[in-house]
Write a protein that holds these residues in place. Structure first.
Motif, mmCIF file in Angstrom:
data_model
loop_
_atom_site.group_PDB
_atom_site.id
_atom_site.type_symbol
_atom_site.label_atom_id
_atom_site.label_comp_id
_atom_site.label_asym_id
_atom_site.label_seq_id
_atom_site.Cartn_x
_atom_site.Cartn_y
_atom_site.Cartn_z
ATOM 1 N N MET A 1 0.827 -1.160 0.000
ATOM 2 C CA MET A 1 0.000 0.000 0.000
ATOM 3 C C MET A 1 0.882 1.237 0.000
ATOM 4 O O MET A 1 1.889 1.292 0.695
ATOM 5 C CB MET A 1 -0.877 -0.012 1.251
ATOM 6 C CG MET A 1 -2.233 0.555 0.976
ATOM 7 S SD MET A 1 -3.389 0.352 2.309
ATOM 8 C CE MET A 1 -4.453 -0.846 1.578
ATOM 9 N N THR A 2 0.518 2.222 -0.766
ATOM 10 C CA THR A 2 1.228 3.485 -0.812
ATOM 11 C C THR A 2 0.376 4.524 -0.103
ATOM 12 O O THR A 2 -0.801 4.665 -0.413
ATOM 13 C CB THR A 2 1.458 3.922 -2.276
ATOM 14 O OG1 THR A 2 2.153 2.879 -2.953
ATOM 15 C CG2 THR A 2 2.245 5.196 -2.342
ATOM 16 N N CYS A 3 0.972 5.239 0.854
ATOM 17 C CA CYS A 3 0.203 6.188 1.649
ATOM 18 C C CYS A 3 0.744 7.600 1.505
ATOM 19 O O CYS A 3 1.949 7.813 1.404
ATOM 20 C CB CYS A 3 0.225 5.797 3.121
ATOM 21 S SG CYS A 3 -0.540 4.203 3.432
ATOM 22 N N ALA A 4 -0.181 8.546 1.519
ATOM 23 C CA ALA A 4 0.175 9.963 1.460
ATOM 24 C C ALA A 4 0.469 10.460 2.870
ATOM 25 O O ALA A 4 0.361 9.722 3.844
ATOM 26 C CB ALA A 4 -0.979 10.748 0.847
ATOM 27 N N ARG A 5 0.793 11.718 2.977
ATOM 28 C CA ARG A 5 1.018 12.302 4.306
ATOM 29 C C ARG A 5 -0.281 12.234 5.117
ATOM 30 O O ARG A 5 -1.354 12.046 4.547
ATOM 31 C CB ARG A 5 1.525 13.730 4.169
ATOM 32 C CG ARG A 5 0.532 14.688 3.579
ATOM 33 C CD ARG A 5 1.155 16.098 3.535
ATOM 34 N NE ARG A 5 0.166 17.051 3.121
ATOM 35 C CZ ARG A 5 -0.037 17.421 1.877
ATOM 36 N NH1 ARG A 5 0.702 16.925 0.909
ATOM 37 N NH2 ARG A 5 -0.969 18.294 1.571
ATOM 38 N N PRO A 6 -0.193 12.417 6.422
ATOM 39 C CA PRO A 6 -1.399 12.293 7.256
ATOM 40 C C PRO A 6 -2.524 13.219 6.801
ATOM 41 O O PRO A 6 -2.302 14.393 6.489
ATOM 42 C CB PRO A 6 -0.903 12.681 8.647
ATOM 43 C CG PRO A 6 0.555 12.390 8.624
ATOM 44 C CD PRO A 6 0.997 12.678 7.215
ATOM 45 N N TYR A 7 -3.720 12.655 6.760
ATOM 46 C CA TYR A 7 -4.918 13.390 6.375
ATOM 47 C C TYR A 7 -5.522 14.066 7.600
ATOM 48 O O TYR A 7 -6.071 15.142 7.528
ATOM 49 C CB TYR A 7 -5.903 12.398 5.742
ATOM 50 C CG TYR A 7 -7.212 12.980 5.313
ATOM 51 C CD1 TYR A 7 -7.299 13.809 4.198
ATOM 52 C CD2 TYR A 7 -8.380 12.696 6.012
ATOM 53 C CE1 TYR A 7 -8.507 14.332 3.798
ATOM 54 C CE2 TYR A 7 -9.590 13.209 5.618
ATOM 55 C CZ TYR A 7 -9.648 14.030 4.517
ATOM 56 O OH TYR A 7 -10.852 14.557 4.133
ATOM 57 N N ARG B 1 -4.426 8.234 7.237
ATOM 58 C CA ARG B 1 -3.744 8.496 5.962
ATOM 59 C C ARG B 1 -4.592 7.962 4.812
ATOM 60 O O ARG B 1 -5.242 6.934 4.950
ATOM 61 C CB ARG B 1 -2.383 7.805 5.929
ATOM 62 C CG ARG B 1 -1.389 8.369 6.897
ATOM 63 C CD ARG B 1 -0.109 7.562 6.891
ATOM 64 N NE ARG B 1 0.888 8.159 7.751
ATOM 65 C CZ ARG B 1 1.922 8.871 7.310
ATOM 66 N NH1 ARG B 1 2.098 9.053 6.022
ATOM 67 N NH2 ARG B 1 2.773 9.386 8.159
ATOM 68 N N MET B 2 -4.568 8.659 3.701
ATOM 69 C CA MET B 2 -5.210 8.164 2.486
ATOM 70 C C MET B 2 -4.178 7.303 1.771
ATOM 71 O O MET B 2 -3.068 7.752 1.498
ATOM 72 C CB MET B 2 -5.662 9.312 1.596
ATOM 73 C CG MET B 2 -6.781 10.139 2.200
ATOM 74 S SD MET B 2 -8.235 9.170 2.678
ATOM 75 C CE MET B 2 -8.820 8.600 1.117
ATOM 76 N N CYS B 3 -4.546 6.051 1.508
ATOM 77 C CA CYS B 3 -3.619 5.098 0.907
ATOM 78 C C CYS B 3 -4.219 4.481 -0.351
ATOM 79 O O CYS B 3 -5.435 4.449 -0.518
ATOM 80 C CB CYS B 3 -3.281 3.992 1.907
ATOM 81 S SG CYS B 3 -2.491 4.605 3.398
ATOM 82 N N ILE B 4 -3.357 3.985 -1.213
ATOM 83 C CA ILE B 4 -3.772 3.312 -2.444
ATOM 84 C C ILE B 4 -3.187 1.915 -2.438
ATOM 85 O O ILE B 4 -1.968 1.744 -2.300
ATOM 86 C CB ILE B 4 -3.313 4.091 -3.689
ATOM 87 C CG1 ILE B 4 -3.952 5.490 -3.688
ATOM 88 C CG2 ILE B 4 -3.661 3.329 -4.961
ATOM 89 C CD1 ILE B 4 -3.451 6.403 -4.772
ATOM 90 N N HIS B 5 -4.044 0.918 -2.591
ATOM 91 C CA HIS B 5 -3.613 -0.471 -2.648
ATOM 92 C C HIS B 5 -2.872 -0.680 -3.961
ATOM 93 O O HIS B 5 -3.375 -0.330 -5.039
ATOM 94 C CB HIS B 5 -4.835 -1.395 -2.556
ATOM 95 C CG HIS B 5 -4.480 -2.826 -2.383
ATOM 96 N ND1 HIS B 5 -4.364 -3.685 -3.453
ATOM 97 C CD2 HIS B 5 -4.201 -3.543 -1.274
ATOM 98 C CE1 HIS B 5 -4.042 -4.878 -3.000
ATOM 99 N NE2 HIS B 5 -3.939 -4.820 -1.682
ATOM 100 N N ARG B 6 -1.677 -1.215 -3.878
ATOM 101 C CA ARG B 6 -0.835 -1.338 -5.083
ATOM 102 C C ARG B 6 -1.446 -2.214 -6.163
ATOM 103 O O ARG B 6 -1.359 -1.901 -7.340
ATOM 104 C CB ARG B 6 0.534 -1.880 -4.689
ATOM 105 C CG ARG B 6 1.371 -0.881 -3.944
ATOM 106 C CD ARG B 6 2.785 -1.394 -3.730
ATOM 107 N NE ARG B 6 3.498 -0.500 -2.833
ATOM 108 C CZ ARG B 6 4.052 -0.865 -1.701
ATOM 109 N NH1 ARG B 6 4.010 -2.125 -1.321
ATOM 110 N NH2 ARG B 6 4.677 0.002 -0.945
ATOM 111 N N GLU B 7 -2.032 -3.344 -5.781
ATOM 112 C CA GLU B 7 -2.539 -4.289 -6.785
ATOM 113 C C GLU B 7 -3.870 -3.859 -7.394
ATOM 114 O O GLU B 7 -4.085 -4.002 -8.587
ATOM 115 C CB GLU B 7 -2.665 -5.674 -6.162
ATOM 116 C CG GLU B 7 -1.324 -6.278 -5.800
ATOM 117 C CD GLU B 7 -1.460 -7.625 -5.123
ATOM 118 O OE1 GLU B 7 -2.540 -8.234 -5.182
ATOM 119 O OE2 GLU B 7 -0.463 -8.058 -4.523
ATOM 120 N N SER B 8 -4.775 -3.343 -6.547
ATOM 121 C CA SER B 8 -6.115 -3.021 -7.051
ATOM 122 C C SER B 8 -6.313 -1.538 -7.348
ATOM 123 O O SER B 8 -7.309 -1.162 -7.944
ATOM 124 C CB SER B 8 -7.175 -3.458 -6.035
ATOM 125 O OG SER B 8 -7.075 -2.667 -4.861
#
Length: 66
Positions: free
Chosen positions: A1-7, A16-23
């Motif tokens: 998972m890739t996460c941005a700075r704290p929301y 944190r807003m994160c993006i799952h790498r695979e999906s």
């Protein structure tokens, strides 16, 4: 998972807003510091986790694609 700075920041952690790498699904992830919690706060945390697990289980039964 890739996460941005704290929301959002709180007393025990952050969201944190994160993006799952695979999906590539975007999710909010709560990051907590258990070392800053007393026993009652830890108990409330695990209660929250159990409630969320029940909600996910119920939703996945109602909507199999979830």
């Amino acid at each position: 998972m890739t996460c941005a700075r704290p929301y959002c920041l709180g007393a025990f952690g952050e969201v944190r807003m994160c993006i799952h790498r695979e999906s590539a699904a975007q999710r909010a992830v709560k990051v907590l510091r258990k070392s800053h919690m007393d026993d009652d706060e830890k108990r409330m945390l695990f209660n929250e986790i159990n409630i969320l697990k029940e909600i996910v289980s119920t939703l996945s039964q109602l909507y199999p694609c979830v």
